[in-house]
Design a protein around this motif. Sequence first.
Motif, PDB file in Angstrom:
ATOM      1  N   TYR A  40      13.646  -0.284  -3.908  1.00 46.86           N
ATOM      2  CA  TYR A  40      12.354  -0.144  -3.244  1.00 46.86           C
ATOM      3  C   TYR A  40      11.254  -0.095  -4.290  1.00 46.86           C
ATOM      4  N   ASP A  41      10.045  -0.309  -3.844  1.00 41.62           N
ATOM      5  CA  ASP A  41       8.869  -0.295  -4.709  1.00 41.62           C
ATOM      6  C   ASP A  41       8.409   1.154  -4.850  1.00 41.62           C
ATOM      7  N   ARG A  42       8.794   1.795  -5.947  1.00 39.91           N
ATOM      8  CA  ARG A  42       8.545   3.221  -6.115  1.00 39.91           C
ATOM      9  C   ARG A  42       7.048   3.527  -6.191  1.00 39.91           C
ATOM     10  N   GLU A  43       6.288   2.697  -6.875  1.00 37.47           N
ATOM     11  CA  GLU A  43       4.853   2.939  -7.000  1.00 37.47           C
ATOM     12  C   GLU A  43       4.160   2.836  -5.641  1.00 37.47           C
ATOM     13  N   LEU A  44       4.452   1.784  -4.890  1.00 36.45           N
ATOM     14  CA  LEU A  44       3.865   1.609  -3.557  1.00 36.45           C
ATOM     15  C   LEU A  44       4.214   2.787  -2.660  1.00 36.45           C
ATOM     16  N   PHE A  45       5.462   3.187  -2.680  1.00 43.85           N
ATOM     17  CA  PHE A  45       5.899   4.297  -1.844  1.00 43.85           C
ATOM     18  C   PHE A  45       5.219   5.599  -2.256  1.00 43.85           C
ATOM     19  N   PHE A  46       5.139   5.862  -3.552  1.00 44.03           N
ATOM     20  CA  PHE A  46       4.531   7.098  -4.026  1.00 44.03           C
ATOM     21  C   PHE A  46       3.050   7.163  -3.657  1.00 44.03           C
ATOM     22  N   VAL A  47       2.316   6.096  -3.927  1.00 44.61           N
ATOM     23  CA  VAL A  47       0.887   6.074  -3.607  1.00 44.61           C
ATOM     24  C   VAL A  47       0.677   6.287  -2.110  1.00 44.61           C
ATOM     25  N   SER A  48       1.458   5.628  -1.290  1.00 44.65           N
ATOM     26  CA  SER A  48       1.314   5.769   0.163  1.00 44.65           C
ATOM     27  C   SER A  48       1.666   7.182   0.615  1.00 44.65           C
ATOM     28  N   ALA A  49       2.698   7.760   0.038  1.00 48.68           N
ATOM     29  CA  ALA A  49       3.082   9.125   0.400  1.00 48.68           C
ATOM     30  C   ALA A  49       1.985  10.124   0.040  1.00 48.68           C
ATOM     31  N   LEU A  50       1.361   9.944  -1.100  1.00 47.39           N
ATOM     32  CA  LEU A  50       0.315  10.877  -1.518  1.00 47.39           C
ATOM     33  C   LEU A  50      -0.967  10.722  -0.703  1.00 47.39           C
ATOM     34  N   LEU A  51      -1.191   9.553  -0.138  1.00 43.61           N
ATOM     35  CA  LEU A  51      -2.410   9.316   0.646  1.00 43.61           C
ATOM     36  C   LEU A  51      -2.209   9.472   2.148  1.00 43.61           C
ATOM     37  N   HIS A  52      -0.961   9.584   2.616  1.00 41.43           N
ATOM     38  CA  HIS A  52      -0.691   9.338   4.040  1.00 41.43           C
ATOM     39  C   HIS A  52      -1.361  10.323   4.995  1.00 41.43           C
ATOM     40  N   ASP A  53      -1.672  11.531   4.555  1.00 40.62           N
ATOM     41  CA  ASP A  53      -2.280  12.520   5.448  1.00 40.62           C
ATOM     42  C   ASP A  53      -3.718  12.876   5.072  1.00 40.62           C
ATOM     43  N   LEU A  54      -4.309  12.164   4.145  1.00 45.89           N
ATOM     44  CA  LEU A  54      -5.655  12.549   3.713  1.00 45.89           C
ATOM     45  C   LEU A  54      -6.702  12.395   4.804  1.00 45.89           C
ATOM     46  N   ALA A  55      -6.438  11.555   5.797  1.00 42.99           N
ATOM     47  CA  ALA A  55      -7.397  11.416   6.894  1.00 42.99           C
ATOM     48  C   ALA A  55      -7.342  12.587   7.870  1.00 42.99           C
ATOM     49  N   LEU A  56      -6.490  13.563   7.581  1.00 43.27           N
ATOM     50  CA  LEU A  56      -6.526  14.825   8.319  1.00 43.27           C
ATOM     51  C   LEU A  56      -7.490  15.819   7.680  1.00 43.27           C
ATOM     52  N   THR A  57      -8.003  15.495   6.512  1.00 40.05           N
ATOM     53  CA  THR A  57      -8.929  16.395   5.818  1.00 40.05           C
ATOM     54  C   THR A  57     -10.369  16.070   6.223  1.00 40.05           C
ATOM     55  N   PRO A  58     -11.254  17.056   6.227  1.00 41.99           N
ATOM     56  CA  PRO A  58     -12.623  16.826   6.716  1.00 41.99           C
ATOM     57  C   PRO A  58     -13.354  15.651   6.086  1.00 41.99           C
ATOM     58  N   PRO A  59     -13.270  15.409   4.775  1.00 39.38           N
ATOM     59  CA  PRO A  59     -14.048  14.293   4.222  1.00 39.38           C
ATOM     60  C   PRO A  59     -13.636  12.924   4.747  1.00 39.38           C
ATOM     61  N   PHE A  60     -12.398  12.802   5.217  1.00 39.09           N
ATOM     62  CA  PHE A  60     -11.891  11.488   5.621  1.00 39.09           C
ATOM     63  C   PHE A  60     -11.496  11.412   7.091  1.00 39.09           C
ATOM     64  N   ASP A  61     -11.692  12.476   7.825  1.00 41.14           N
ATOM     65  CA  ASP A  61     -11.333  12.494   9.242  1.00 41.14           C
ATOM     66  C   ASP A  61     -12.271  11.570  10.024  1.00 41.14           C
ATOM     67  N   SER A  62     -11.698  10.682  10.823  1.00 41.41           N
ATOM     68  CA  SER A  62     -12.492   9.781  11.657  1.00 41.41           C
ATOM     69  C   SER A  62     -12.721  10.407  13.026  1.00 41.41           C
ATOM     70  N   HIS A  63     -13.923  10.259  13.535  1.00 42.17           N
ATOM     71  CA  HIS A  63     -14.204  10.793  14.877  1.00 42.17           C
ATOM     72  C   HIS A  63     -13.581   9.925  15.963  1.00 42.17           C
ATOM     73  N   ALA A  64     -13.189   8.696  15.618  1.00 45.69           N
ATOM     74  CA  ALA A  64     -12.715   7.758  16.636  1.00 45.69           C
ATOM     75  C   ALA A  64     -11.289   7.283  16.404  1.00 45.69           C
ATOM     76  N   LEU A  65     -10.901   7.053  15.159  1.00 43.59           N
ATOM     77  CA  LEU A  65      -9.592   6.463  14.875  1.00 43.59           C
ATOM     78  C   LEU A  65      -8.512   7.528  14.745  1.00 43.59           C
ATOM     79  N   PRO A  66      -7.293   7.240  15.216  1.00 41.45           N
ATOM     80  CA  PRO A  66      -6.171   8.125  14.904  1.00 41.45           C
ATOM     81  C   PRO A  66      -6.073   8.301  13.393  1.00 41.45           C
ATOM     82  N   PHE A  67      -5.609   9.464  12.969  1.00 40.20           N
ATOM     83  CA  PHE A  67      -5.671   9.763  11.533  1.00 40.20           C
ATOM     84  C   PHE A  67      -4.865   8.782  10.692  1.00 40.20           C
ATOM     85  N   GLU A  68      -3.749   8.270  11.233  1.00 42.01           N
ATOM     86  CA  GLU A  68      -2.946   7.345  10.432  1.00 42.01           C
ATOM     87  C   GLU A  68      -3.659   6.002  10.239  1.00 42.01           C
TER      88      GLU A  68
END
Length: 203
Positions: free
Chosen positions: A55-83
């Motif tokens: 598997y692509d370790r870099e792609l997986f790691f970057v995605s894992a570290l970013l995957h929930d950041l849209a649950l945080t106030p600076p990146f939370d969307s008022h309209a889009l699901p967080f994912e």
Amino acid sequence: MDKLTEVAGIGVPEGHAARAARLVCAEYADEALYHHSLRSYFFGAAWAEERGLDYDRELFFVSALLHDLALTPPFDSHALPFEEAGGHLARVFTAGLGWPDARRDRAAELIVLHMRDDVAPEVDVESHLLQVGTSADVSGTGLDAFSPSFRAELVGAYPRLGFAAAFVDLFRDQARRKPGCAAGELVAGGWESRALGNGLDRG
């Protein structure tokens, strides 16, 4: 930001992309959510290595570290699901890394798909690994695939810090504000009891 680079023989990728993802996650997520992101990576990577998957370790790691950041106030969307908001965040982040469009799309895809139906590893191994890692860490799904010693070392390196209750509250908030989103469907289906009863919190 912590300096740990290995848990139970499972390493993290080196290079600018991995360091930047870790820095951004540590900066914007609270410590419990940051630890969850790293545990999700280690669960997925351990699952892959146990089965000899390439598997692509870099792609997986970057995605894992970013995957929930849209649950945080600076990146939370008022309209889009967080994912989905998280997928857009990943495309912006990886543009800054100079990733080509196809690789940026893949990072976004992994993040969106981690909240969708199961993806088979032979179809998309990195998306499957993110599903494995997040499911194990959030609701305890598939924990039996990991040895007690691995689970103990991982939680010892990255403690839970009340993650389950805090994460349930985040999903309840998403469900309230964005009816029909995947988080809302989980909340409506009784997912909270699985998250709050995760065996990782019982030692």
